[in-house]
Design an enzyme around this catalytic site. Sequence first.
Site, PDB file in Angstrom:
ATOM      1  CG  ASP A   1     106.450 -49.021 -35.395  1.00 60.99           C
ATOM      2  OD1 ASP A   1     105.754 -48.353 -34.608  1.00 60.99           O
ATOM      3  OD2 ASP A   1     107.671 -49.206 -35.230  1.00 60.99           O
TER       4      ASP A   1
ATOM      5  CG  HIS B   1     100.752 -39.442 -28.780  1.00 61.63           C
ATOM      6  ND1 HIS B   1     101.439 -38.948 -27.709  1.00 61.63           N
ATOM      7  CD2 HIS B   1      99.833 -38.487 -29.102  1.00 61.63           C
ATOM      8  CE1 HIS B   1     100.973 -37.750 -27.382  1.00 61.63           C
ATOM      9  NE2 HIS B   1      99.991 -37.455 -28.219  1.00 61.63           N
TER      10      HIS B   1
ATOM     11  CG  ASP C   1      91.483 -36.701 -19.331  1.00 60.42           C
ATOM     12  OD1 ASP C   1      90.523 -36.148 -18.812  1.00 60.42           O
ATOM     13  OD2 ASP C   1      91.377 -37.556 -20.233  1.00 60.42           O
TER      14      ASP C   1
ATOM     15  CB  THR D   1      82.438 -26.745 -31.594  1.00 66.47           C
ATOM     16  OG1 THR D   1      83.639 -26.318 -32.255  1.00 66.47           O
ATOM     17  CG2 THR D   1      81.556 -25.543 -31.343  1.00 66.47           C
TER      18      THR D   1
END
Length: 357
Positions: A87, A70, A200, A214
């Site tokens: 960065d 991200h 989530d 797994t």
Amino acid sequence: MSFKTIFAIVSLAIFASALPSKRAVCSQGRVASNAACCKWFDVLDDLQANLFDGGECGEETHESLRLTFHDAIGFSRSNPRAGGGADGSIMHFAETETNFHANLGTDDIVEVQRPFAIKHGVSFGDFIQFAGAVGVSNCGGGPRLQFLAGRSNNTFPAQDLTVPEPTDSVTAILDRMGDAGFSPNEVVALLASHSVAAQDHVDPTIHGSPFDSTFSTFDPQVFVEVLLKGTLFPGNGSQPGEVLSPLPGEVRLQSDFAIARDSRTACEWQSFVNNHALMVSRFEAAMAKMAILGHNPRNLIDCSEVIPVPSKAASNSAALPAGFSMADVEASCNNAAFPTLSTLPGAQTSVAPVPPS
């Protein structure tokens, strides 16, 4: 050989021996090929003890690995203002970037990681990539990622809509990733990260439900489970970016489902089902490319030796979850037969939610 030649060779040897060696002995007697890497051994010790719970492949590992992507994918070859790549901008400008829809949920790990980076006096860009590499090395069968140090803290906020989302079409994802310099096969390789991922925000009704059964080992299981026929939603019905899953408790992303079946990516996807070594090597190569987006690697220092060596994989192949057969596989590669897989013994597999950290 003339005296002048001998004198020149001896003089050169003396000059070379007088140059300071980059090799150094670091804390606890560990040796680095470059003295600039010594501090990363100390960062490693701190992370393993105080972020990764003694070296576990747990929630913080999942989140740290996600953060590497991200942060780095805020980069475009066609639009220099899109972002500076790997960065640290997602940590510098957390109030901006972590509020982008695609980045929801990254705020927690950003706030947890920032004090470590400040404590050790390293750049946010370096720290994010290092923490991801260390974290995934704790996963069974995981990759040993390259780590280059020396990124500057001089950065600017990335733009929104640079991170692909589960609701995006395969074409939109491949175009966005292509603009950052990645081929369709490299996109598939990067998705090996979903073998140790949890969610989530796709379905908030089931906290921490992993993408595959797994999620604490880096293995090809995700590549077969995404190809199984979907029959249920594990939470409270269908959510944006989610499609039917084959297993109770397992979230299946719409984008994973589509990429696994698209003619541009299906054969690469299938190639990992029974070849763990291939999956790892291609993931390592794609991650090495991602981790230096926006940077010239010649200006960075290779400190990969600091990254721990992961434990070996238990198996080189995925298996069908208990209760499934080859008839449940939606094979989508037209150029190669789907490999014959064994079925795990026992009652039908289900996936328990990951407890909150």
